[in-house]
Scaffold this active site. Structure first.
Site, PDB file in Angstrom:
ATOM      1  N   SER A 192       0.776  -1.223   0.142  1.00 38.84           N
ATOM      2  CA  SER A 192       0.047   0.126   0.108  1.00 38.84           C
ATOM      3  C   SER A 192       0.629   1.112  -0.193  1.00 38.84           C
ATOM      4  O   SER A 192       0.603   2.331  -0.377  1.00 38.84           O
ATOM      5  CB  SER A 192      -0.828  -0.033   1.147  1.00 38.84           C
ATOM      6  N   HIS A 220      -5.877  -3.665  -1.819  1.00 40.68           N
ATOM      7  CA  HIS A 220      -5.544  -2.470  -2.794  1.00 40.68           C
ATOM      8  C   HIS A 220      -5.454  -3.207  -4.207  1.00 40.68           C
ATOM      9  O   HIS A 220      -4.979  -2.367  -4.928  1.00 40.68           O
ATOM     10  CB  HIS A 220      -4.231  -2.042  -2.710  1.00 40.68           C
ATOM     11  N   LYS A 251     -12.575   0.128   0.582  1.00 36.35           N
ATOM     12  CA  LYS A 251     -11.924   0.641  -0.572  1.00 36.35           C
ATOM     13  C   LYS A 251     -12.592   0.716  -1.824  1.00 36.35           C
ATOM     14  O   LYS A 251     -13.807   1.174  -1.957  1.00 36.35           O
ATOM     15  CB  LYS A 251     -10.582   0.087  -0.720  1.00 36.35           C
TER      16      LYS A 251
HETATM   17  C1  LIG Z   1      -6.678  -0.804   4.173  1.00 32.16           C
HETATM   18  C2  LIG Z   1      -5.842  -2.113   4.381  1.00 32.16           C
HETATM   19  C3  LIG Z   1      -6.293  -2.884   5.424  1.00 32.16           C
HETATM   20  C4  LIG Z   1      -7.403  -2.571   6.466  1.00 32.16           C
HETATM   21  O1  LIG Z   1      -8.578  -2.626   5.777  1.00 32.16           O
HETATM   22  P1  LIG Z   1      -9.711  -2.052   6.774  1.00 32.16           P
HETATM   23  O2  LIG Z   1     -10.866  -2.844   5.975  1.00 32.16           O
HETATM   24  O3  LIG Z   1      -9.930  -0.446   6.395  1.00 32.16           O
HETATM   25  O4  LIG Z   1      -9.495  -2.592   7.935  1.00 32.16           O
HETATM   26  C5  LIG Z   1      -5.603  -4.111   5.518  1.00 32.16           C
HETATM   27  N1  LIG Z   1      -4.711  -4.472   4.424  1.00 32.16           N
HETATM   28  C6  LIG Z   1      -4.178  -3.672   3.860  1.00 32.16           C
HETATM   29  C7  LIG Z   1      -3.008  -3.847   2.792  1.00 32.16           C
HETATM   30  C8  LIG Z   1      -4.837  -2.287   3.241  1.00 32.16           C
HETATM   31  O5  LIG Z   1      -4.485  -1.515   2.531  1.00 32.16           O
END
Ligand SMILES: *Cc1c(COP(=O)(O)O)cnc(C)c1O
Length: 404
Positions: A192, A220, A251
């Site tokens: 990320s 992502h 996301k």
């Molecule tokens: C955003 C993200 C998370 C966390 O996801 P949420 O649903 O917001 O808790 C976990 N792993 C990665 C790689 C992320 O980018």
């Protein structure tokens, strides 16, 4: 108490002195490519400004999609506001199960299980599966939630340098020499902070060679990368060789909240019995479930949005490169502009803010010391004009700060 609070205040002061304080701005309307932003609320607050948003995980622009909103309204009308229960007591509705099945089908897995967040899914996944005699081999740039999940399990931990296949093999050998019973390699699908993609076919080759399983956190990627938005296993050709996929609804898939694990049936069945964030935390709200289901349906068919996203990504990347910025190489919609130290990241973010570009500086502890950056992210909610404006603003701010 007083002594303790002044100790905490000293910590906050140290964070501020190092230029590491994160400050929030406030969006006054829905999340999108163009947003309305204020720096404060209350009677003396400045009027909101229109800004171009380059830092949402709203890759396909579904966070404010009318069909997603309508589906969430229907969820609210038909299934109520909240569940007031964990799943196994009285918190499971038909829609929760339908969404799990749709996610599993989308990712080509036997089944899936929902969590309140992917942070919880990653926190949950290792502890019920592995014991002392087992091993987790984890990429050094994995998301904080994987790191925490690994810590919560009793398995032996091994770490390999980001995407370094030689080091991964060394760690697998080490685990074997310590008689590991079962081994899981854990990696982000897309890292990320860097926007780079894990070499999943090579990871799976090593997994096969050493009898390990592969777990991928595809937060992502799910929805916007790979054919049909099926994520990095599809994009890289690793496909079903990846055993466990975790992901988020927060996301691309509508951006509300919620996470999931998709995996072979026995793994999901055990999660329902043993995963602590599932057993001891509330069910997803019905409106989130029906809205996310609609977002998934849209994402599956959204080749047009994926094409637009890829096009804008290429355009922005090329524009910044031509302006002379130092970018990390990659093909995902995450485009990190490297600036060195935290104060420079803050200064560049502040200049861009002044020019109507909404970005965030990323610095220690989110990224290593000296690797501060502005992480920009593309979205299908942006248009060509936004990208031209953003490139011009970056160029002006970069020149002013003597970065380019
Ligand atoms: C955003 C993200 C998370 C966390 O996801 P949420 O649903 O917001 O808790 C976990 N792993 C990665 C790689 C992320 O980018």
């Amino acid at each position: 108490m007083k002594k303790f609070l002044s100790h905490i205040e000293k910590t906050l002061h140290d964070i501020d002195q190092a230029g590491l304080t994160k400050r929030e701005r406030f969006i006054t309307a829905p999340q999108s490519g163009q947003i309305s932003v204020t720096s404060a609320i209350g009677v003396n607050a400045p009027p909101p400004r229109k800004m171009i948003n380059l830092c949402a995980n709203n890759y396909l622009g579904l966070a404010n999609h009318p069909d997603v909103i309508a589906a969430a309204h229907r969820g609210l009308d038909d299934y109520g506001f909240g569940m007031a229960s964990v799943r196994f007591i009285c918190g499971a509705q038909t829609i929760h199960r339908e969404l799990e099945q749709a996610i599993a089908a989308h990712l080509g897995k036997d089944d899936a299980i929902l969590f309140a967040a992917c942070f919880d899914a990653n926190g949950a996944v290792f502890e019920p599966l592995l014991e002392e005699q087992d091993a987790i081999i984890s990429d050094s740039l994995n998301h904080a939630s994987i790191i925490d999940g690994v810590r919560l399990s009793k398995a032996k931990r091994y770490r390999f340098a980001n995407r370094d296949m030689n080091e991964l093999e060394t760690r697998l050998r080490e685990a074997d020499s310590q008689q590991a019973r079962f081994k899981i390699i854990a990696t982000d699908g897309v890292f990320s902070m860097d926007g780079t993609i894990a070499p999943l076919p090579e990871i799976c080759d090593l997994a096969d060679k050493y009898g390990a399983m592969v777990m991928v956190d595809d937060c992502h990627a799910t929805g916007h990368l790979g054919a049909g938005g099926r994520g990095t296993p599809t994009l890289t050709g690793a496909g079903a060789r990846v055993t466990i996929v975790t992901g988020t609804l927060g996301k691309t898939l509508g951006g509300a909240m919620g996470g999931f694990i998709a995996a072979p049936q026995p793994i999901i069945d055990l999660m329902r019995q043993r995963a602590r964030p599932y057993l001891f935390s509330n069910s997803l709200a019905p409106a989130i479930v029906t809205g996310s289901m609609k977002a998934l349906e849209i994402a599956i068919k959204a080749d047009d949005l994926r094409e637009k996203l890829a096009h804008l990504t290429k355009k922005f990347r090329t524009g910044l490169q031509n302006a002379g910025f130092n970018l990390l190489a990659g093909e995902t919609p995450i485009i990190p502009v490297m600036v060195g130290d935290a104060p420079m990241a803050q200064s560049l973010a502040a200049e861009l803010d002044r020019l109507g570009i909404y970005v965030a500086g990323f610095f220690y502890p989110v990224v290593p010391q000296g690797r501060a950056r502005i992480r920009t992210q593309m979205s299908a909610a942006l248009n060509e004009n936004d990208i031209d404006t953003a490139i011009a603003a970056f160029t002006e701010a970069g020149r002013k700060l003597k970065l380019i």
